[in-house]
Motif scaffolding. Structure first.
Motif, PDB file in Angstrom:
ATOM      1  N   SER A  37       0.643  -1.117  -0.124  1.00  0.00           N
ATOM      2  CA  SER A  37       0.172  -0.177   0.052  1.00  0.00           C
ATOM      3  C   SER A  37       1.050   1.263  -0.095  1.00  0.00           C
ATOM      4  CB  SER A  37      -0.975   0.005   1.180  1.00  0.00           C
ATOM      5  OG  SER A  37      -0.295   0.075   2.267  1.00  0.00           O
ATOM      6  N   ILE A  38       2.089   1.207   0.695  1.00  0.00           N
ATOM      7  CA  ILE A  38       2.880   2.314   0.696  1.00  0.00           C
ATOM      8  C   ILE A  38       3.657   2.444  -0.801  1.00  0.00           C
ATOM      9  CG2 ILE A  38       5.000   3.055   1.892  1.00  0.00           C
ATOM     10  CD1 ILE A  38       4.109   2.163   4.406  1.00  0.00           C
ATOM     11  N   LEU A  39       3.681   1.465  -1.366  1.00  0.00           N
ATOM     12  CA  LEU A  39       4.454   1.604  -2.491  1.00  0.00           C
ATOM     13  C   LEU A  39       3.602   2.285  -3.846  1.00  0.00           C
ATOM     14  CD1 LEU A  39       6.490   1.009  -4.824  1.00  0.00           C
ATOM     15  CD2 LEU A  39       5.314  -1.436  -4.967  1.00  0.00           C
ATOM     16  N   LEU A  40       2.107   1.735  -3.532  1.00  0.00           N
ATOM     17  CA  LEU A  40       1.149   2.405  -4.589  1.00  0.00           C
ATOM     18  C   LEU A  40       1.066   3.901  -4.201  1.00  0.00           C
ATOM     19  CD1 LEU A  40      -1.366  -0.480  -4.704  1.00  0.00           C
ATOM     20  CD2 LEU A  40      -0.548   0.660  -6.709  1.00  0.00           C
ATOM     21  N   GLU A  41       0.884   4.174  -3.081  1.00  0.00           N
ATOM     22  CA  GLU A  41       0.749   5.358  -2.418  1.00  0.00           C
ATOM     23  C   GLU A  41       1.817   6.333  -3.036  1.00  0.00           C
ATOM     24  OE1 GLU A  41       1.111   6.817   1.812  1.00  0.00           O
ATOM     25  OE2 GLU A  41      -0.868   6.055   1.786  1.00  0.00           O
ATOM     26  N   ASN A  42       3.049   5.909  -2.804  1.00  0.00           N
ATOM     27  CA  ASN A  42       4.146   6.731  -3.243  1.00  0.00           C
ATOM     28  C   ASN A  42       4.259   6.778  -4.982  1.00  0.00           C
ATOM     29  OD1 ASN A  42       7.597   5.876  -4.218  1.00  0.00           O
ATOM     30  ND2 ASN A  42       7.065   7.797  -3.197  1.00  0.00           N
ATOM     31  N   LEU A  43       3.788   5.788  -5.688  1.00  0.00           N
ATOM     32  CA  LEU A  43       3.617   6.054  -6.861  1.00  0.00           C
ATOM     33  C   LEU A  43       2.397   7.012  -7.681  1.00  0.00           C
ATOM     34  CD1 LEU A  43       4.353   2.259  -7.990  1.00  0.00           C
ATOM     35  CD2 LEU A  43       5.867   4.200  -8.235  1.00  0.00           C
ATOM     36  N   MET A  44       1.501   7.199  -6.654  1.00  0.00           N
ATOM     37  CA  MET A  44       0.578   8.042  -7.243  1.00  0.00           C
ATOM     38  C   MET A  44       0.576   9.466  -6.483  1.00  0.00           C
ATOM     39  SD  MET A  44      -2.775   6.233  -5.161  1.00  0.00           S
ATOM     40  CE  MET A  44      -2.770   4.681  -6.002  1.00  0.00           C
ATOM     41  N   ASP A  45       1.779   9.823  -6.041  1.00  0.00           N
ATOM     42  CA  ASP A  45       1.959  11.074  -5.492  1.00  0.00           C
ATOM     43  C   ASP A  45       2.960  11.966  -6.295  1.00  0.00           C
ATOM     44  OD1 ASP A  45       2.380  13.100  -3.630  1.00  0.00           O
ATOM     45  OD2 ASP A  45       3.780  11.878  -2.582  1.00  0.00           O
ATOM     46  N   ASN A  64      10.570  23.572  -9.544  1.00  0.00           N
ATOM     47  CA  ASN A  64       9.377  23.351 -10.322  1.00  0.00           C
ATOM     48  C   ASN A  64       8.210  23.011  -9.457  1.00  0.00           C
ATOM     49  OD1 ASN A  64      10.440  24.599 -12.543  1.00  0.00           O
ATOM     50  ND2 ASN A  64      11.033  22.441 -13.561  1.00  0.00           N
ATOM     51  N   ALA A  65       8.572  22.745  -8.099  1.00  0.00           N
ATOM     52  CA  ALA A  65       7.506  22.466  -7.220  1.00  0.00           C
ATOM     53  C   ALA A  65       6.316  23.289  -7.130  1.00  0.00           C
ATOM     54  CB  ALA A  65       8.036  22.105  -5.924  1.00  0.00           C
ATOM     55  N   GLN A  66       4.999  22.969  -7.121  1.00  0.00           N
ATOM     56  CA  GLN A  66       3.855  23.867  -7.064  1.00  0.00           C
ATOM     57  C   GLN A  66       2.882  23.020  -6.657  1.00  0.00           C
ATOM     58  OE1 GLN A  66       2.397  24.814 -11.218  1.00  0.00           O
ATOM     59  NE2 GLN A  66       3.933  23.504 -12.084  1.00  0.00           N
ATOM     60  N   PRO A  67       1.721  23.961  -6.325  1.00  0.00           N
ATOM     61  CA  PRO A  67       0.403  22.960  -5.809  1.00  0.00           C
ATOM     62  C   PRO A  67      -0.086  22.698  -7.207  1.00  0.00           C
ATOM     63  CG  PRO A  67       0.485  25.478  -5.271  1.00  0.00           C
ATOM     64  CD  PRO A  67       1.697  25.275  -5.956  1.00  0.00           C
ATOM     65  N   LEU A  68      -0.758  21.263  -6.920  1.00  0.00           N
ATOM     66  CA  LEU A  68      -1.264  20.660  -8.207  1.00  0.00           C
ATOM     67  C   LEU A  68      -2.742  20.507  -7.995  1.00  0.00           C
ATOM     68  CD1 LEU A  68       0.914  17.433  -8.077  1.00  0.00           C
ATOM     69  CD2 LEU A  68       1.257  19.636  -9.559  1.00  0.00           C
ATOM     70  N   ARG A  69      -3.456  20.616  -9.225  1.00  0.00           N
ATOM     71  CA  ARG A  69      -4.943  20.535  -9.412  1.00  0.00           C
ATOM     72  C   ARG A  69      -5.541  18.937  -9.677  1.00  0.00           C
ATOM     73  NH1 ARG A  69      -8.510  22.776 -13.129  1.00  0.00           N
ATOM     74  NH2 ARG A  69      -6.897  23.430 -14.626  1.00  0.00           N
ATOM     75  N   PHE A  70      -6.193  18.406  -9.354  1.00  0.00           N
ATOM     76  CA  PHE A  70      -6.855  17.096  -9.408  1.00  0.00           C
ATOM     77  C   PHE A  70      -8.486  17.153  -9.813  1.00  0.00           C
ATOM     78  CE2 PHE A  70      -3.441  16.738  -6.504  1.00  0.00           C
ATOM     79  CZ  PHE A  70      -2.564  15.882  -7.067  1.00  0.00           C
ATOM     80  N   LEU A 189      -2.927  10.306  11.010  1.00  0.00           N
ATOM     81  CA  LEU A 189      -1.535  10.546  10.678  1.00  0.00           C
ATOM     82  C   LEU A 189      -1.084  11.285   9.577  1.00  0.00           C
ATOM     83  CD1 LEU A 189      -0.647   6.654  11.247  1.00  0.00           C
ATOM     84  CD2 LEU A 189      -0.011   8.492  12.724  1.00  0.00           C
ATOM     85  N   TYR A 190      -2.061  11.263   8.396  1.00  0.00           N
ATOM     86  CA  TYR A 190      -1.523  12.125   7.465  1.00  0.00           C
ATOM     87  C   TYR A 190      -2.435  13.479   7.441  1.00  0.00           C
ATOM     88  CZ  TYR A 190      -0.277   7.585   5.099  1.00  0.00           C
ATOM     89  OH  TYR A 190       0.221   6.425   4.926  1.00  0.00           O
ATOM     90  N   LEU A 191      -1.631  14.472   6.680  1.00  0.00           N
ATOM     91  CA  LEU A 191      -2.112  15.592   6.604  1.00  0.00           C
ATOM     92  C   LEU A 191      -2.464  15.798   4.890  1.00  0.00           C
ATOM     93  CD1 LEU A 191      -3.126  18.695   7.448  1.00  0.00           C
ATOM     94  CD2 LEU A 191      -0.824  19.276   7.103  1.00  0.00           C
ATOM     95  N   ASN A 192      -3.492  15.225   4.504  1.00  0.00           N
ATOM     96  CA  ASN A 192      -3.862  15.319   3.191  1.00  0.00           C
ATOM     97  C   ASN A 192      -4.326  16.495   2.595  1.00  0.00           C
ATOM     98  OD1 ASN A 192      -3.324  12.520   2.810  1.00  0.00           O
ATOM     99  ND2 ASN A 192      -5.061  11.929   3.609  1.00  0.00           N
ATOM    100  N   LEU A 193      -3.491  17.201   1.826  1.00  0.00           N
ATOM    101  CA  LEU A 193      -3.678  18.565   1.120  1.00  0.00           C
ATOM    102  C   LEU A 193      -4.380  18.181   0.018  1.00  0.00           C
ATOM    103  CD1 LEU A 193      -0.224  20.355   2.084  1.00  0.00           C
ATOM    104  CD2 LEU A 193      -2.480  20.157   3.290  1.00  0.00           C
ATOM    105  N   ARG A 194      -5.259  19.039  -0.583  1.00  0.00           N
ATOM    106  CA  ARG A 194      -6.079  19.049  -1.778  1.00  0.00           C
ATOM    107  C   ARG A 194      -5.206  19.500  -2.900  1.00  0.00           C
ATOM    108  NH1 ARG A 194     -11.609  22.003  -2.124  1.00  0.00           N
ATOM    109  NH2 ARG A 194     -12.234  20.557  -0.590  1.00  0.00           N
ATOM    110  N   SER A 195      -4.071  20.137  -2.684  1.00  0.00           N
ATOM    111  CA  SER A 195      -3.204  20.667  -3.637  1.00  0.00           C
ATOM    112  C   SER A 195      -2.048  19.587  -3.991  1.00  0.00           C
ATOM    113  CB  SER A 195      -2.634  21.958  -3.339  1.00  0.00           C
ATOM    114  OG  SER A 195      -1.942  21.957  -2.355  1.00  0.00           O
ATOM    115  N   SER A 196      -1.943  18.470  -3.163  1.00  0.00           N
ATOM    116  CA  SER A 196      -0.853  17.307  -3.530  1.00  0.00           C
ATOM    117  C   SER A 196      -1.070  16.277  -3.251  1.00  0.00           C
ATOM    118  CB  SER A 196       0.237  18.005  -2.555  1.00  0.00           C
ATOM    119  OG  SER A 196      -0.154  17.851  -1.334  1.00  0.00           O
ATOM    120  N   ASP A 197      -2.301  15.822  -2.492  1.00  0.00           N
ATOM    121  CA  ASP A 197      -2.559  14.627  -2.060  1.00  0.00           C
ATOM    122  C   ASP A 197      -3.737  13.850  -2.350  1.00  0.00           C
ATOM    123  OD1 ASP A 197       0.083  14.267  -0.559  1.00  0.00           O
ATOM    124  OD2 ASP A 197      -1.122  15.714   0.845  1.00  0.00           O
ATOM    125  N   THR A 198      -4.560  14.335  -3.054  1.00  0.00           N
ATOM    126  CA  THR A 198      -6.019  13.806  -3.652  1.00  0.00           C
ATOM    127  C   THR A 198      -5.778  12.251  -3.980  1.00  0.00           C
ATOM    128  OG1 THR A 198      -6.587  16.015  -4.464  1.00  0.00           O
ATOM    129  CG2 THR A 198      -7.606  13.953  -5.308  1.00  0.00           C
TER     130      THR A 198
END
Length: 344
Positions: A37-45, A64-70, A189-198
């Motif tokens: 599950s951590i592998l998949l999570e990493n690959l979709m981040d 080039n790091a920036q907020p993303l839109r999903f 445990l996670y702080l899921n940000l809409r701009s990066s962790d959707t």
């Protein structure tokens, strides 16, 4: 597998881009010391790529790091899919699909300067190999690959891929330990940000719906712990880490008898025909060049002519340079990942 019913070919996943004219791709296998599950999570981040993999390839740059839109377009018991891109982009050019239990694909279409539509795909086939362990088959490719890629041996791309996974391995192993220690759903445990962790949030919420069918799971709101947690030994940390990791019992390749996923040889090379062949060739060339350099040195001592001595010593120097190059390449294929931090 039944002989009574015919197989349904429509149930096989089909990755259209890989069949397009002119599409070229590279494949590799990696065994990794953290949970499926951590592998998949990493690959979709995608948000972590310019930070964690800065300058590892031409596309990853920290500035080039920036907020993303999903935009999530599909949610089913079989997974989810949607579009994503930079926060300031007018259109979202990347399409991600997770299809349970192990398929993750990321596709991009764009129009080049000649007005031709080009395609790029990253395909990840992830499977668990035990608690705290997983295996990944990865394929990258496109219809507009740079010409220089045709001249670079595939084992070099595989070694760069190993470097990418090592850049993530420390904090992913740590994350694995925290999940097992805290025993709480990921929303605590996670702080899921809409701009990066959707996508990460979508994946853990998907686990809330389907995790009951798994041996154990960590969902967004629910958890199901393994009955008997496995002891997973990761790369050591601290001042003695380098010495410790070099021993055969820690994955050192002197005897090759102790498969430790901290070692790149056991994570990738033993699964890869190309890299195994390259490693054998480097070892053969190293031994041959070492023997030749000794013979040339002996001849240089025996001959009396100054010109012959100079020629033989120059040849010896070139052979020793070759020995050094082979040793460096061997070390690249058998390096140990040294974890320099540990979370408490």
């Amino acid at each position: 597998m039944s002989s009574k019913s015919q197989p349904n070919i429509n149930k096989l996943p089909w990755f259209e881009n890989f069949a397009r004219p002119g599409f070229k791709d590279s494949s590799a296998v990696h065994e990794l010391p953290y949970d499926h599950s951590i592998l998949l999570e990493n690959l979709m981040d995608p948000a972590h790529i310019p930070i964690s993999h800065d300058r590892t390839d031409l596309s990853a740059k920290r500035e080039n790091a920036q907020p993303l839109r999903f935009e999530v377009t599909e949610r089913t018991d079989r997974g989810f899919a949607g579009w994503w891109g930079g926060g300031d982009a007018q259109t979202l050019p990347n399409f991600l699909r997770f299809e349970a239990p192990c398929v993750l694909s990321n596709n991009r279409e764009f129009i080049d300067e000649k007005g031709v539509k080009q395609y790029f795909s990253g395909l990840f086939l992830c499977r668990p190999t035990g608690q705290g362990k997983s295996m990944l088959i990865v394929r990258f490719g496109g219809t507009a690959m740079p010409q220089i890629a045709n001249w670079i041996p595939e084992w070099f791309f595989h070694q760069r891929g190993c470097t990418v996974f090592e850049q993530d391995m420390g904090f992913l192993s740590s994350q694995n330990e925290v999940l097992m220690k805290e025993k709480v759903p990921t929303k605590k445990l996670y702080l899921n940000l809409r701009s990066s962790d959707t996508w990460v949030a979508e994946y853990r919420k998907w686990m809330d719906k389907t995790g009951h069918g798994m041996p154990y799971h960590f969902g967004h709101n629910t958890i199901s712990l393994p009955e008997l947690p496995a002891v997973v030994e990761h790369a050591p940390a601290g001042l003695v880490a380098g010495v410790s990791a070099s021993f055969p019992a820690k994955g050192g390749t002197g005897t090759m008898h102790a498969p430790n996923l901290a070692n790149r040889y056991f994570r990738h090379v033993i699964h890869c025909k190309g890299c195994s062949g390259a490693l054998k060739a480097f070892n053969t060339w190293k031994k041959a060049l070492s023997a030749i350099s000794l013979a040339l040195t002996a001849l240089a001592i025996l001959v009396s002519g100054r010109q012959w001595k100079a020629a033989l010593l120059v040849s010896t120097s070139l052979c020793l340079a070759g020995v050094y190059a082979c040793s460096t390449l061997i070390q690249m294929s058998t390096t140990n990942f040294i974890r320099t931090h540990r979370r408490f």
